[in-house]
Design an enzyme around this catalytic site. Structure first.
Site, PDB file in Angstrom:
ATOM      1  N   LYS A  47     -22.157  16.836   8.744  1.00 43.66           N
ATOM      2  CA  LYS A  47     -20.979  16.914   9.588  1.00 43.66           C
ATOM      3  C   LYS A  47     -20.707  15.601  10.326  1.00 43.66           C
ATOM      4  O   LYS A  47     -19.552  15.237  10.555  1.00 43.66           O
ATOM      5  CB  LYS A  47     -21.157  18.051  10.605  1.00 43.66           C
ATOM      6  CG  LYS A  47     -19.960  18.267  11.519  1.00 43.66           C
ATOM      7  CD  LYS A  47     -18.727  18.661  10.721  1.00 43.66           C
ATOM      8  CE  LYS A  47     -17.549  18.930  11.643  1.00 43.66           C
ATOM      9  NZ  LYS A  47     -16.336  19.262  10.881  1.00 43.66           N
ATOM     10  N   SER A  73       0.807  -1.206   0.000  1.00 42.87           N
ATOM     11  CA  SER A  73       0.000   0.000   0.000  1.00 42.87           C
ATOM     12  C   SER A  73       0.848   1.268   0.000  1.00 42.87           C
ATOM     13  O   SER A  73       1.621   1.499  -0.915  1.00 42.87           O
ATOM     14  CB  SER A  73      -0.937  -0.046   1.207  1.00 42.87           C
ATOM     15  OG  SER A  73      -1.969   0.879   1.064  1.00 42.87           O
TER      16      SER A  73
END
Length: 327
Positions: free
Chosen positions: A206, A154
Site C-alpha cells: 500500500k 505529451s
C-alpha cells in the site's frame, strides 16, 4: 412710588433681527447641503451601476455576442492551454463541453483546437481523445484541426492526434510521446537526522510510493510495468489517429519521449503543415470569422483554484502521490 413704562431699546430689536437672519441662513445652508448630498449620492449610485455593467461585460463577453454572432458561418476555436488535469482549465469536462457546443452549433463550419500545453493526465487526455473521435463520426461534415502554438507535447499531442489534421509553427515544440512519474528519496537523510518513519497500512504494498521508505525491487518493477502499459496505450492512440502519415517505422525514436520543432515534426509526420489558427480558418476551413467556444471559469474560481486545489495537487505530485503523467 410711581411705575414708569419704558419702550424697548432699538439695540435689542436689532439683535433679534440678526438672530433670526442668522438662523434663516443656517437653515438654508442645511437644506442646500442636503440637496447637494442627494445629488452626489445619485451620481455615485449611477457611477457604481455603470462600473458593474462594465465589469460584467468584461468578465462575461458571451453576453455581448448574442444569438446573431453564432448564426453566421464561422470557425469554432477551443483553447487547450496549460496542464491537462481535472479541475484545471484544460480538463476533460471543459474541453468536451466546448467541443459538443461547437459541433452542435449550426454555424460551425470547422473546429480548431488551439493547443499550448505541456501535457498532463493520461486519463483526461484519453477522455478528450475518445470524444473527438466520437463527435467526428457523428458530424462527418465538420472537420477538427489541431493547431499547436508554442507547445503541443505529451498529453496535448495525444489529444491533437485525434484531429483530422495537425498544424504548427515552424518553431513550435511537438511530440514528447512518453510517460513519466517522478518522486524523491529521503531515506539516507532521515537516517543521518535520526528520524524514524512509522507507516501503518493494510496491504503489503500500500505504501510502495512512499519517498521516506527504501525501494523494493519488485515494487519498482511493478511501477515500471504500469508506466510501460500507459505508454503503449499512448502509442496505439497516436498510431490510430495519425495512420500512415506517421513515419514511425523509419523513425522509432518518435515514441522515445523526445520533442521536435514544428519543421522537424512535419518531416516525421507528426504534423500535416505549418500554419496558424487564422490561416487554417481562412485557407483550409474557408470560414475566416472565428468564434471562441472555450469554457472559462470566473476569476474567483481561478483564484480559488490557484490558492487551494492546485497547491494541493502540486504538493501531491512533488511527494510522488499522483498518478503517471504524459510528458
Amino acid at each position: 412710588m410711581s411705575d414708569e413704562w419704558k419702550a424697548p431699546s432699538s439695540s435689542s430689536g436689532n439683535d433679534d433681527q440678526k438672530s433670526w437672519k442668522l438662523l434663516e441662513r443656517t437653515l438654508q445652508a442645511g437644506i442646500q447641503e442636503q440637496r447637494r448630498a442627494r445629488r452626489w449620492g445619485i451620481f455615485f449610485k449611477f457611477l457604481t451601476f455603470t462600473y458593474l455593467l462594465v465589469v460584467l461585460a468584461v468578465l462575461f463577453p458571451a453576453f455581448e455576442l448574442g444569438d446573431s454572432a453564432v448564426e453566421t458561418r464561422h470557425t469554432a476555436v477551443i483553447d487547450v492551454r496549460g496542464v491537462i488535469a481535472d479541475e484545471e482549465a484544460a480538463s476533460a469536462d471543459n474541453i468536451i463541453g466546448a467541443l459538443r457546443e461547437a459541433f452542435e452549433d449550426e454555424g460551425t463550419r470547422g473546429i480548431v483546437l488551439r493547443i499550448n500545453s505541456p501535457g498532463g493526465s493520461p486519463v483526461q487526455s484519453g477522455y478528450i481523445y475518445d470524444e473527438i473521435r466520437r463527435l467526428r463520426g457523428e458530424y462527418p461534415d465538420i472537420k477538427v484541426y489541431a493547431v499547436v502554438t508554442d507547445l503541443g507535447a505529451s498529453g496535448a499531442y495525444y489529444i491533437a492526434s485525434a484531429a483530422d489534421e495537425i498544424y504548427a509553427n515552424k518553431s513550435s515544440l511537438v511530440g514528447s510521446i512518453g510517460v513519466t512519474a517522478a518522486t524523491f528519496g529521503f531515506v539516507e537523510a532521515m537516517d543521518k537526522l535520526g528520524v524514524e518513519r512509522r507507516v501503518y497500512t493494510s496491504g503489503e504494498h500500500k505504501a510502495f510510493l512512499d519517498p521516506f521508505q527504501p525501494q523494493k525491487p519488485e515494487e519498482t518493477q511493478f511501477w515500471q510495468n504500469v508506466l510501460e502499459t500507459t505508454h503503449r496505450q499512448f502509442i496505439e492512440a497516436v498510431k490510430q489517429g495519425r495512420g500512415e502519415r506517421l513515419q514511425f517505422e523509419q523513425h522509432p525514436e518518435l515514441f522515445s519521449g523526445l520533442v521536435w520543432s514544428g519543421e522537424q515534426a512535419l518531416e516525421l509526420g507528426l504534423v500535416d503543415g505549418l500554419a496558424s489558427t487564422g490561416e487554417v480558418a481562412r485557407r483550409i476551413i474557408g470560414a475566416p470569422e472565428t468564434v471562441d467556444f472555450t469554457i472559462k471559469g470566473s476569476p474567483l474560481e481561478r483564484l480559488s483554484k490557484e490558492l487551494g486545489a492546485s497547491v494541493a495537487d502540486r504538493l501531491a505530485m512533488w511527494m510522488g502521490l499522483s498518478g503517471p503523467t504524459l510528458k
